[in-house]
Design a protein around this motif. Structure first.
Motif, mmCIF file in Angstrom:
data_model
loop_
_atom_site.group_PDB
_atom_site.id
_atom_site.type_symbol
_atom_site.label_atom_id
_atom_site.label_comp_id
_atom_site.label_asym_id
_atom_site.label_seq_id
_atom_site.Cartn_x
_atom_site.Cartn_y
_atom_site.Cartn_z
ATOM 1 N N ALA A 80 0.828 -1.202 0.000
ATOM 2 C CA ALA A 80 0.000 0.000 0.000
ATOM 3 C C ALA A 80 0.865 1.256 0.000
ATOM 4 O O ALA A 80 0.456 2.288 -0.534
ATOM 5 N N ASP A 83 1.444 1.966 -3.544
ATOM 6 C CA ASP A 83 0.210 2.483 -4.131
ATOM 7 C C ASP A 83 -0.007 3.939 -3.749
ATOM 8 O O ASP A 83 -0.363 4.771 -4.591
ATOM 9 N N ASP A 84 0.221 4.285 -2.489
ATOM 10 C CA ASP A 84 0.076 5.668 -2.038
ATOM 11 C C ASP A 84 1.051 6.593 -2.761
ATOM 12 O O ASP A 84 0.689 7.683 -3.191
#
Length: 111
Positions: A80, A83-84
């Motif tokens: 994540a 992704d961020d």
């Protein structure tokens, strides 16, 4: 902020290798033993274990050992972070291309 940057650097470094990306891709479908993961790798098991250790040390996977079998599992929270970061970059580049589009459009409309 520097710690977050160092973590992200380690994640990208770990993902820079095609063997490690293949492991991540495979673990995206579910848990697997090191033996299963190594089966398709064109290297010896000790060499493959180095890749597993890099992924584990950067928090991309977790491993557990039961008897002689080491099982790997994807750590989706660590992914994540990537992704961020990519979402942030997309936002920056979208804004830049929107500004360029406005500039080109306004320049063409002026006589």
């Amino acid at each position: 902020m520097a710690q977050h940057s160092a973590v992200l650097d380690g994640v990208f470094d770990a993902l820079a290798d095609p063997t490690r990306r293949a492991v991540i891709r495979r673990l995206g479908r579910g848990r697997a033993s090191v033996g299963e993961l190594a089966r398709d790798a064109p290297m010896t098991l000790p060499s493959f274990m180095k890749h597993v250790r890099v992924l584990e040390s950067n928090g991309l996977i977790r491993t557990t050992k039961s008897g002689r079998v080491r099982t790997c599992e994807l750590n989706r929270e660590r992914l994540a972070l990537v992704d961020d970061w990519l979402a942030e970059q997309r936002g920056i580049w979208t804004e830049r291309t929107d500004r360029l589009d406005r500039f080109v459009t306004n320049t063409q409309e002026k006589p």
